[in-house]
Design an enzyme around this catalytic site. Structure first.
Site, PDB file in Angstrom:
ATOM      1  N   VAL A 111       0.840  -1.196   0.000  1.00 26.25           N
ATOM      2  CA  VAL A 111       0.000   0.000   0.000  1.00 26.25           C
ATOM      3  C   VAL A 111       0.871   1.241   0.000  1.00 26.25           C
ATOM      4  O   VAL A 111       1.801   1.359   0.792  1.00 26.25           O
ATOM      5  CB  VAL A 111      -0.924   0.025   1.247  1.00 26.25           C
ATOM      6  N   CYS A 112       0.561   2.173  -0.896  1.00 23.96           N
ATOM      7  CA  CYS A 112       1.261   3.449  -0.965  1.00 23.96           C
ATOM      8  C   CYS A 112       0.373   4.503  -0.299  1.00 23.96           C
ATOM      9  O   CYS A 112      -0.545   5.034  -0.907  1.00 23.96           O
ATOM     10  CB  CYS A 112       1.542   3.830  -2.412  1.00 23.96           C
TER      11      CYS A 112
END
Length: 193
Positions: A111-112
């Site tokens: 996840v960014c």
């Protein structure tokens, strides 16, 4: 003689109580802070929390997000949270367990989200992270991508991006990648019956 037996029984009971206290695990500062964060959770109605290992393992839990607007309407996405013992001085490790076509989540579930990396501060909480994840589904960001192909499609052709998201949520192929169906039962292809 009866009094002697009562004294010995009382001594034995006291010794057992002391031994029981030795077996009680002392909570780390991270566990105490996490306990506080979990007690103060104010989740959106489209999110829920689950402890797959039971309430004795607070340091690992799952959050399910069901976006109620945007491209991902009708989808169901599960995130695992592994909270380090030095929390809140280090952020939780968050992974998307649902394969999703998203510019800010790669196909391995990484996840960014800036608050999970360079913008993490100990004053932030689990509640903040969950709202950040929810926000990724209501307003995906093509400017800071992990999935560059999805980001380019979102930037250049939002209608195609929407079509790709629908296909992925319904368990179809986008390019050469097959996605697992993540559509909430009974919601139809547009998130409504």
């Amino acid at each position: 003689m009866i009094n002697l037996f009562k004294v010995r029984a009382k001594q034995k009971e006291t010794a057992n109580n002391v031994d029981d206290k030795k077996h009680i695990k002392k909570q780390t500062a991270g566990e105490l802070r996490l306990h506080k964060d979990l007690n103060e959770l104010n989740l959106p109605s489209s999110c829920n929390l689950k402890f797959p290992n039971g309430k004795d393992d607070l340091m690992f839990f799952e959050v399910t997000i069901r976006p109620d607007e945007g491209y991902y309407l009708g989808g169901k996405f599960v995130f695992s949270f592994h909270v380090p013992s030095i929390y809140p001085h280090e952020p939780p490790k968050v992974k998307c367990e649902t394969k999703v076509y998203h510019p800010n989540i790669d196909l391995e579930g990484n996840v960014c989200l800036n608050i999970l990396r360079e913008d993490w501060k100990p004053v932030l909480s689990i509640n903040t992270i969950i709202y950040g994840l929810y926000h990724l589904f209501t307003q995906p960001n093509h400017e800071d991508p992990l999935n560059h192909e999805a980001a380019q499609v979102l930037r250049d052709n939002p209608k195609e991006f929407e079509s790709n998201v629908r296909t992925a949520i319904e368990g179809g192929y986008v390019g050469f990648t097959q996605f697992t169906r993540s559509l909430v039962p009974g919601t139809g292809s547009l998130g409504i019956e």
